[in-house]
Motif scaffolding. Sequence first.
Motif, PDB file in Angstrom:
ATOM      1  N   GLY A  41       0.703  -0.957   0.093  1.00 35.07           N
ATOM      2  CA  GLY A  41      -0.032  -0.013  -0.182  1.00 35.07           C
ATOM      3  C   GLY A  41       0.797   1.143   0.044  1.00 35.07           C
ATOM      4  N   GLU A  42       2.254   1.155   0.188  1.00 38.06           N
ATOM      5  CA  GLU A  42       2.884   2.504   0.323  1.00 38.06           C
ATOM      6  C   GLU A  42       4.181   2.519  -1.100  1.00 38.06           C
ATOM      7  OE1 GLU A  42       2.430   4.608   2.502  1.00 38.06           O
ATOM      8  OE2 GLU A  42       1.097   3.378   3.282  1.00 38.06           O
ATOM      9  N   CYS A  46       9.742   3.077   0.667  1.00 37.51           N
ATOM     10  CA  CYS A  46       9.137   3.254   2.134  1.00 37.51           C
ATOM     11  C   CYS A  46      10.152   2.326   3.175  1.00 37.51           C
ATOM     12  CB  CYS A  46       7.872   2.653   2.289  1.00 37.51           C
ATOM     13  SG  CYS A  46       7.224   2.728   4.110  1.00 37.51           S
ATOM     14  N   HIS A 141       0.560  10.629   5.107  1.00 37.61           N
ATOM     15  CA  HIS A 141       0.682  10.459   3.527  1.00 37.61           C
ATOM     16  C   HIS A 141      -1.058  10.620   3.139  1.00 37.61           C
ATOM     17  CE1 HIS A 141       0.242   8.536  -0.382  1.00 37.61           C
ATOM     18  NE2 HIS A 141       1.470   8.460  -0.418  1.00 37.61           N
ATOM     19  N   ALA A 143      -2.993  10.258   0.850  1.00 36.14           N
ATOM     20  CA  ALA A 143      -3.971   9.253   0.187  1.00 36.14           C
ATOM     21  C   ALA A 143      -4.195   8.339   1.028  1.00 36.14           C
ATOM     22  CB  ALA A 143      -3.278   8.711  -1.062  1.00 36.14           C
ATOM     23  N   THR A 144      -3.418   7.636   1.851  1.00 37.27           N
ATOM     24  CA  THR A 144      -3.579   6.596   2.500  1.00 37.27           C
ATOM     25  C   THR A 144      -4.161   6.900   4.005  1.00 37.27           C
ATOM     26  OG1 THR A 144      -1.212   6.350   3.357  1.00 37.27           O
ATOM     27  CG2 THR A 144      -1.722   5.366   1.540  1.00 37.27           C
ATOM     28  N   LYS A 146      -2.016   7.447   6.482  1.00 36.25           N
ATOM     29  CA  LYS A 146      -1.150   6.704   7.377  1.00 36.25           C
ATOM     30  C   LYS A 146       0.140   7.682   7.876  1.00 36.25           C
ATOM     31  CE  LYS A 146      -2.358   1.806   6.687  1.00 36.25           C
ATOM     32  NZ  LYS A 146      -2.204   0.635   6.233  1.00 36.25           N
ATOM     33  N   THR A 152      -2.329   4.805  11.823  1.00 34.89           N
ATOM     34  CA  THR A 152      -3.428   5.318  11.284  1.00 34.89           C
ATOM     35  C   THR A 152      -3.836   6.805  11.651  1.00 34.89           C
ATOM     36  OG1 THR A 152      -5.084   4.364  12.645  1.00 34.89           O
ATOM     37  CG2 THR A 152      -4.361   3.097  10.652  1.00 34.89           C
ATOM     38  N   GLU A 295       5.643  13.873   2.738  1.00 37.93           N
ATOM     39  CA  GLU A 295       5.204  12.524   2.851  1.00 37.93           C
ATOM     40  C   GLU A 295       6.118  11.487   3.080  1.00 37.93           C
ATOM     41  OE1 GLU A 295       0.675  12.808   0.796  1.00 37.93           O
ATOM     42  OE2 GLU A 295       2.476  12.253  -0.399  1.00 37.93           O
ATOM     43  N   GLN A 300       7.242   8.269   5.210  1.00 36.61           N
ATOM     44  CA  GLN A 300       8.074   6.836   4.558  1.00 36.61           C
ATOM     45  C   GLN A 300       9.261   6.683   5.461  1.00 36.61           C
ATOM     46  OE1 GLN A 300       6.137   5.458   2.783  1.00 36.61           O
ATOM     47  NE2 GLN A 300       4.776   6.839   1.699  1.00 36.61           N
TER      48      GLN A 300
END
Length: 349
Positions: A41-42, A46, A141, A143-144, A146, A152, A295, A300
Amino acid sequence: MADTLKNAQQRLSAVASSITGGLVGAGHQFPAFEDLPKVEGEPQGCLWGFFDKDGKKDEIGTLNLLTASLVTAASREIIDGTHIQLDWPLHNVQFPGFGRKVFSQKKVDLMVSLNFKSMDDELHINTQSGSQWDSLKHFAHQATGKYYNGLTHDEATRTDTNGIHNWCERGGIVGRGVLIDWLSWYEQHKGKAPSAVSRHEIPVEELEATLKWQDTTTRPGDIMIIRSGYVRWHNNASEAERKSGTQENSIAIGMKGCEESVRWLYDHHFAAVAGDTVAFEAWPPKFEEGWCLHEWLLTQWGSPIGEMWDLEKLSAACAEKKRWTFFLTSAPLHVKGGIGSPPGAIAIF
């Protein structure tokens, strides 16, 4: 005498470079950007899990590079004892941007309540409204949703995970600082510098050109600091210009957010980065392109970002001494789960 000091510093720097390069490499073997294990998902690159130990999720990211051996080597930067604090006065940002509150101080006369001839004071600060560190739970981030190491947004709002207290409990931030005085390089080589309240992007090739002009070499674990001219602009701006530039328009000079910048930052393995501008990177970022430096650095890799540091006296001292490296200490506010903090940063030569 000056030549003797300079030669001694160069010899010590060469020794320290050979020492720290080996120690950082031995302690943390970084794969190439393309070879980092994929995190679901990254994006590729990362570092989540890289610094985890004994089954416990890491919460300090690249500050892990600031080992005792690296700090000992960095202490060899201290030659003449000159020391400069890099915090702007807390009241300096007259019109904080992004709807943040203005700093305020209440002076308390204890004669009134305790019949003592004594004074207290009470401060209100938004930790993002002046010289600051961004913690690893400041920016996710987008978009996610996280933060560093998979935290989260919901977890960030109700836990202390990734807070600045982790930095304090490890002894603060101590290492070798490196100033990349891009503003001085630009004005000597290209003329009038771009406006600090424009979205001017500083590319990697100009940072490299500045390092070459300074005859400065970076090392893994350095705390890299870029002078772009924002603080100088603010110091000399009128009240109307400050209000327009900081409160009414969220635009500022900074490092270019692009793939080349991300790979350059990764390959240099800095422990942290900082600058004198609003967001370190040119703001606002182009989120849709995927290279927002907040981000990458905070999320990351777990690399702290320092913003709006006062680099004016530091720049003058570096030019006078003809050296742009120094011992750096930073004592952030020890707040459980802290999200931002004045840096309490001091450069020592």
